[in-house]
Design a protein around this motif. Structure first.
Motif, short mmCIF file in Angstrom:
data_model
loop_
_atom_site.label_atom_id
_atom_site.label_comp_id
_atom_site.label_asym_id
_atom_site.label_seq_id
_atom_site.Cartn_x
_atom_site.Cartn_y
_atom_site.Cartn_z
N LEU A 139 0.84 -1.20 0.00
CA LEU A 139 0.00 0.00 0.00
C LEU A 139 0.87 1.26 0.00
CD1 LEU A 139 -2.87 -0.97 2.48
CD2 LEU A 139 -3.03 -0.74 0.00
N HIS A 140 1.92 1.25 0.80
CA HIS A 140 2.84 2.38 0.82
C HIS A 140 3.52 2.57 -0.55
CE1 HIS A 140 2.85 4.08 4.82
NE2 HIS A 140 2.96 2.89 5.38
N LEU A 141 3.94 1.47 -1.16
CA LEU A 141 4.58 1.56 -2.48
C LEU A 141 3.62 2.13 -3.52
CD1 LEU A 141 6.52 -1.83 -2.48
CD2 LEU A 141 7.51 0.47 -2.34
N LEU A 142 2.37 1.70 -3.47
CA LEU A 142 1.39 2.22 -4.42
C LEU A 142 1.12 3.70 -4.20
CD1 LEU A 142 -1.16 -0.75 -4.48
CD2 LEU A 142 0.35 -0.02 -6.34
N MET A 143 0.98 4.09 -2.94
CA MET A 143 0.73 5.50 -2.66
C MET A 143 1.93 6.37 -3.00
SD MET A 143 -1.82 5.68 0.66
CE MET A 143 -1.17 4.32 1.64
N SER A 144 3.13 5.82 -2.82
CA SER A 144 4.32 6.61 -3.17
C SER A 144 4.38 6.87 -4.66
CB SER A 144 5.59 5.88 -2.71
OG SER A 144 5.86 4.77 -3.54
N ALA A 145 3.82 5.95 -5.44
CA ALA A 145 3.84 6.11 -6.90
C ALA A 145 2.68 6.94 -7.42
CB ALA A 145 3.84 4.74 -7.57
N PHE A 146 1.51 6.81 -6.79
CA PHE A 146 0.30 7.36 -7.41
C PHE A 146 -0.41 8.44 -6.58
CE2 PHE A 146 0.69 3.01 -9.20
CZ PHE A 146 0.89 3.38 -10.52
N ILE A 245 -10.44 10.43 -9.48
CA ILE A 245 -9.83 9.92 -8.25
C ILE A 245 -9.13 8.60 -8.53
CG2 ILE A 245 -10.28 9.12 -5.89
CD1 ILE A 245 -12.76 10.97 -5.90
N PHE A 246 -7.90 8.45 -8.07
CA PHE A 246 -7.16 7.21 -8.22
C PHE A 246 -7.68 6.22 -7.17
CE2 PHE A 246 -3.65 4.24 -8.01
CZ PHE A 246 -3.19 4.19 -9.32
N VAL A 247 -7.99 4.99 -7.60
CA VAL A 247 -8.68 4.03 -6.73
C VAL A 247 -7.77 2.85 -6.38
CG1 VAL A 247 -10.68 2.51 -6.49
CG2 VAL A 247 -10.87 4.66 -7.79
N ARG A 313 8.45 5.58 -9.17
CA ARG A 313 8.06 4.81 -8.00
C ARG A 313 9.29 4.57 -7.14
NH1 ARG A 313 7.76 0.58 -12.00
NH2 ARG A 313 6.48 2.13 -13.04
N LEU A 314 9.09 4.13 -5.91
CA LEU A 314 10.21 3.67 -5.10
C LEU A 314 10.72 2.39 -5.74
CD1 LEU A 314 8.93 4.28 -1.45
CD2 LEU A 314 10.42 5.74 -2.83
N ALA A 315 11.96 2.41 -6.20
CA ALA A 315 12.44 1.33 -7.06
C ALA A 315 13.49 0.47 -6.38
CB ALA A 315 13.01 1.92 -8.35
N GLY A 316 13.62 -0.75 -6.87
CA GLY A 316 14.66 -1.67 -6.44
C GLY A 316 15.12 -2.49 -7.63
N TRP A 317 16.20 -3.23 -7.45
CA TRP A 317 16.81 -3.86 -8.61
C TRP A 317 15.97 -4.99 -9.19
CZ3 TRP A 317 20.36 -8.32 -9.41
CH2 TRP A 317 20.18 -9.32 -8.45
N TRP A 318 15.10 -5.63 -8.37
CA TRP A 318 14.28 -6.72 -8.91
C TRP A 318 13.15 -6.18 -9.80
CZ3 TRP A 318 16.55 -11.24 -8.53
CH2 TRP A 318 15.86 -12.38 -8.92
N GLN A 336 8.08 -3.95 -17.76
CA GLN A 336 6.69 -3.57 -18.02
C GLN A 336 5.75 -4.25 -17.02
OE1 GLN A 336 4.55 -1.16 -20.21
NE2 GLN A 336 5.88 -2.10 -21.72
N GLY A 337 4.77 -3.54 -16.54
CA GLY A 337 3.75 -4.14 -15.68
C GLY A 337 4.02 -3.97 -14.20
N ALA A 338 3.22 -4.71 -13.41
CA ALA A 338 3.32 -4.60 -11.95
C ALA A 338 4.66 -5.08 -11.44
CB ALA A 338 2.19 -5.41 -11.30
N ALA A 339 5.30 -6.00 -12.15
CA ALA A 339 6.60 -6.51 -11.71
C ALA A 339 7.63 -5.40 -11.62
CB ALA A 339 7.09 -7.61 -12.65
N GLY A 340 7.43 -4.32 -12.35
CA GLY A 340 8.35 -3.19 -12.31
C GLY A 340 8.28 -2.40 -11.01
N PHE A 341 7.37 -2.75 -10.11
CA PHE A 341 7.26 -2.09 -8.82
C PHE A 341 7.97 -2.90 -7.72
CE2 PHE A 341 4.09 -0.11 -11.32
CZ PHE A 341 3.88 1.16 -10.81
N GLN A 342 8.59 -4.03 -8.09
CA GLN A 342 9.29 -4.85 -7.11
C GLN A 342 10.54 -4.13 -6.59
OE1 GLN A 342 8.87 -9.40 -8.13
NE2 GLN A 342 9.31 -8.28 -10.01
N LEU A 343 10.94 -4.51 -5.40
CA LEU A 343 12.15 -3.94 -4.80
C LEU A 343 13.25 -5.01 -4.80
CD1 LEU A 343 10.59 -1.91 -1.84
CD2 LEU A 343 11.11 -1.14 -4.16
N SER A 344 13.48 -5.62 -3.68
CA SER A 344 14.50 -6.66 -3.60
C SER A 344 13.97 -7.97 -4.17
CB SER A 344 14.91 -6.88 -2.15
OG SER A 344 15.40 -5.68 -1.57
#
Length: 486
Positions: A139-146, A245-247, A313-318, A336-344
């Motif tokens: 949730l924090h990662l999503l809010m940091s991006a959007f 509104i972003f949902v 977004r808050l990014a990581g190498w994975w 591309q996609g949700a996998a691009g929001f992964q961190l470690s």
């Protein structure tokens, strides 16, 4: 008809329903704790667990707590041992080297396999989901991006007043992170018509409409953890998005419980945990959905200013594109996609455990079949709790006055959970008496117990056993309360 006759008839009906259940076979995919195991304070070894699981004479406990922690699939230990064997014999090579006769992917591709299995459960493309982190972290990662507040325009976040505490914490701290005051930038929805805070969709939409011009983000639960109410995700999402509104949806109690269609419902993003209905294990890895329109990567890493080709977004190498992940260059370019929001890199132990359970979902034939059984199972439980069978019910008139069901009775507005609101002062004794009878549910203080028949492993006969034990527990609790009052 006598009470004993009513109980006998209901038990016979339950056995017939279990006999005719097309999903009855999935129960054998799980370890159902026996009554002696539940009562024990000693650590059991794997051989005794397996032996007791196969012992048909051993009485099983009544476990109706999958909304808090799902039971362990039998194949979990098999898959974890296969993972451990790979690690023991291959070391670092396990990341890239396929092992013959192993059903497990390489560790590099473990998250992709998990995404493949979870996508149909949440109604998404594989590219729109990532198995990663934990619920609140996601949730924090999503809010940091959007979440991009404009103090003079859109800065508010709307959530419900009795959201799970971690959702409140996440929203409040995100607001403070942006220098905003929750008192003016956080809007909470509270029912004006229900004393139990069960919402009508119109109540939710009216709050959204009232704050639409100043709201940046909406965060709601697919299923409200306390009442068990299933919200109209599709309608609420559409209404909010039409107003700019972003949902985001917290699906902790909805994923693996009710059918979801996140892509088709046009949900912007969502997050969930995996230890409830998904049976991943305590604190197991969470998941995230990001609609493909919000996760596009439109520039190549070789382009000028490639960082302008995707949502920051808050990014990581994975999260880096696999083609460049191991180049080890200090230049982030997301897959591309949700996998691009992964961190470690994710815990392979966690992913292996989760995928073992997701295999059972696949074996069951998907969420539609599970939902069909769930509706019948929860409806049967509700009937046993509240129905008068002419001359009475399993729950007598005296006990029935000591509680009420606060979960909506409409099957379309609930999942596999009934929340029972007890009279004041009964909770502690009721929980103790249920535990004495090897009946496992969970409590939410000051006076609610949540009862969740999970269609993968619970039976209709267990619903009868719960209600019988609940009746006895209520009677004992009431006597003790009266004695204390005297």
């Amino acid at each position: 008809m006598s009470s004993a006759s009513i109980v006998a008839d209901v038990k016979q009906r339950a056995r017939e329903l279990d006999r005719d259940d097309p999903l009855a076979f999935t129960r054998n995919e799980f370890y159902i704790p026996t009554r002696s195991q539940i009562a024990s304070t000693r650590l059991a070894d794997s051989d005794s667990i397996a032996a007791e699981s196969e012992d048909t004479s051993a009485r099983k406990c009544v476990y109706l707590c999958g909304n808090s922690l799902g039971l362990q699939p039998k194949r979990t230990s098999t898959r974890l041992n296969q993972y451990l064997a790979t690690w023991a014999t291959q070391g670092v090579q396990g990341h890239f080297k396929p092992v013959e006769e192993s059903p497990l992917p390489t560790w590099l591709d473990a998250d992709a396999r998990a995404a493949q299995l979870i996508a149909p459960i949440v109604g998404a493309f594989e590219s729109e989901v990532a198995v990663m982190q934990t619920l609140t972290a996601n949730l924090h990662l999503l809010m940091s991006a959007f979440y991009h507040p404009d103090i003079n325009g859109r800065h508010k976040i709307i959530l419900e007043s009795k959201a799970f505490p971690s959702d409140h914490f996440a929203v409040e701290t995100q607001l403070r992170h942006h220098g905003l005051d929750p008192a003016t930038s956080m809007v909470t929805i509270e029912s004006q018509t229900s004393k139990d805070n069960v919402f009508t969709t119109e109540e939710i939409l009216s709050v959204i409409a009232a704050h639409a011009d100043t709201t940046a983000l909406l965060l709601l639960p697919g299923i409200q953890y306390y009442t068990g109410q299933l919200l109209d995700v599709a309608r609420i999402t559409s209404f909010a998005r039409e107003r700019g509104i972003f949902v985001v949806w917290d699906l902790a109690h909805a994923v693996g419980n009710v059918p979801l269609a996140l892509h088709d419902w046009d949900v912007d993003a969502a997050a969930w945990c995996s230890y409830k209905y998904l049976n991943g294990g305590p604190g197991c890895i969470g998941g995230m959905f990001v609609h493909d329109r919000n996760s596009a990567v439109t520039r190549l890493i070789s382009d000028e200013k490639p960082e302008e080709g995707y949502t920051n977004r808050l990014a990581g190498w994975w999260g880096n594109d696999k083609g460049s992940r191991f180049v080890m260059a200090n230049r982030f370019h997301p897959v591309q996609g949700a996998a691009g929001f992964q961190l470690s890199n994710p815990s392979i132990l966690d992913i292996t455990s989760l995928c073992a359970s997701l295999e059972v979902f696949e074996l069951a034939g998907g969420m539609a079949r599970l939902r069909d059984k769930s509706v019948r199972l929860t409806g049967f439980l509700e009937e046993l709790l509240v129905k008068d069978y002419g001359d009475g019910g399993i729950i007598g008139e005296e006990e029935r006055r000591l509680f009420r069901v606060i979960t909506p009775s409409d099957p379309d507005q609930r999942g596999a959970q009934l929340s029972l609101l007890l009279d004041e002062g009964l909770l502690e004794t009721v929980m103790r008496e249920l535990e004495r009878r090897a009946v496992i549910v969970d409590e939410r203080k000051p006076n609610v117990i949540r009862v969740a028949p999970a269609p993968l492993y619970n039976t209709f006969e267990e619903c009868v056993e719960f209600v019988e034990a609940f009746k006895e527990a209520l009677a004992t609790a009431w006597k003790m309360k009266c004695r204390t009052a005297d």
